[in-house]
Design an enzyme around this catalytic site. Structure first.
Site, PDB file in Angstrom:
ATOM      1  CG  ASP A   1       6.627   4.878  -5.671  1.00  0.00           C
ATOM      2  OD1 ASP A   1       6.673   5.845  -6.451  1.00  0.00           O
ATOM      3  OD2 ASP A   1       5.685   4.682  -4.897  1.00  0.00           O
TER       4      ASP A   1
ATOM      5  CG  ASN B   1      -1.828  -1.186   1.294  1.00  0.00           C
ATOM      6  OD1 ASN B   1      -2.925  -1.193   0.759  1.00  0.00           O
ATOM      7  ND2 ASN B   1      -1.364  -2.237   1.980  1.00  0.00           N
ATOM      8  N   PRO B   2       1.751   1.401  -0.979  1.00  0.00           N
ATOM      9  CG  PRO B   2       2.756   1.415  -3.087  1.00  0.00           C
ATOM     10  CD  PRO B   2       1.875   0.592  -2.204  1.00  0.00           C
ATOM     11  CE  LYS B   3       2.318   6.402  -6.244  1.00  0.00           C
ATOM     12  NZ  LYS B   3       3.317   5.355  -6.261  1.00  0.00           N
ATOM     13  CG  ASN B   4      -3.504   3.500   2.679  1.00  0.00           C
ATOM     14  OD1 ASN B   4      -3.486   4.077   3.759  1.00  0.00           O
ATOM     15  ND2 ASN B   4      -4.547   2.817   2.267  1.00  0.00           N
TER      16      ASN B   4
END
Length: 282
Positions: A137, A99-102
């Site tokens: 990322d 969930n890198p962009k949560n």
């Protein structure tokens, strides 16, 4: 095993989601999601901060990590139960890659670090996260925002510089790393003219590898602040070089035009600005 079949949940009456009498577009939730949320609504309504409630929050998060309410309630349960926040930090670390962009995961991580009372391990985690080839990322906004919070909160300025340097060696166009370099300088130094000259010389050295990289020139303009171009000898010389040739560098032309305007050579400055607008950077 469904919650409805668990003996320790028999006393809980699940609460269905109320979409009104005539929902326009009803969402087709999976049976597992629907049941888990029904039990969560019941526990939330009771404000039950128990071991089973904490277990339930994990189940909800694994189904929908973007649910802000469940994260807030999980923290309330952890505080009430006196749980080890170090273990919680490890748990949320394991969720990060999936969930890198949560937003909620990064906010929870910050809360965990605050509860632990130390920033030990935060930069190690972030270094690994931002340089992970599987994630690819290195410009993740959430990771960089967390990094800025961590280095400022725990005064980790010196530990940050080497990693930024390495990131820019890997990718000189990494605008996030350029931004972090400026953030560190602005918040941990006196930003004296001498220091800003050093930073600009460093940036010019990096700019050689990608002269048209706007990130480097934005950094340089930031470091100039309100001082005129002649206050930065290395930059002034570089600008003259980059202005030569049949296709000069637009960023250099802009700096030269500003310098001419600053000393009152308005006609020369206007000519350069017109060239920018009509030829080099329309």
């Amino acid at each position: 095993q469904p919650f409805s079949e668990r003996e320790d949940w028999k006393d809980v009456v699940p609460i269905e989601q109320d979409d009104g009498p005539n929902p326009v577009v009803a969402i087709r939730y999976s049976p597992q999601f629907r049941e888990t949320m029904n039990y969560f609504r019941a526990i939330l309504q009771k404000d039950e901060r128990s071991e089973r409630a904490l277990e339930l929050t994990e189940a909800v998060i694994l189904l929908n990590a973007a649910n802000y309410t469940v994260w807030a309630f999980r923290r309330a349960c952890l505080d009430t139960l006196g749980k080890d926040w170090t273990q919680e930090l490890q748990w949320v670390t394991e969720l990060a890659a999936d969930n890198p962009k949560n937003y909620q995961i990064w906010q929870h991580r910050r809360c965990c670090a605050e509860r632990c009372g130390t920033g030990d391990g935060e930069l190690l985690f972030l270094n690994s996260f931002l340089s992970d080839p599987d994630l690819d990322d290195a410009k993740n906004y959430h990771a960089w925002a967390h990094r800025q919070w961590a280095v400022k909160r725990w005064l980790l300025w010196d530990d940050d510089r080497a990693f930024i340097e390495q990131l820019l060696l890997d990718d000189v166009r990494n605008n996030s790393a350029w931004n972090q370099r400026y953030f560190v300088a602005e918040n941990s130094t006196d930003m004296s003219l001498s220091l800003r000259n050093q930073e600009i010389e460093w940036a010019l050295d990096k700019a050689k590898f990608a002269p048209h990289n706007e990130s480097a020139w934005a950094f340089i303009r930031g470091m100039m602040q309100q001082d005129p171009l002649p206050a930065f000898p290395a930059l002034a010389a570089a600008v003259e070089e980059y202005c030569k040739g049949t296709v000069p560098l637009a960023s250099a032309i802009e700096l030269k035009a500003n310098a001419l305007a600053h000393k009152g050579a308005n006609e020369e400055a206007a000519a350069l600005f017109r060239r920018l607008a009509q030829e080099l950077d329309p």
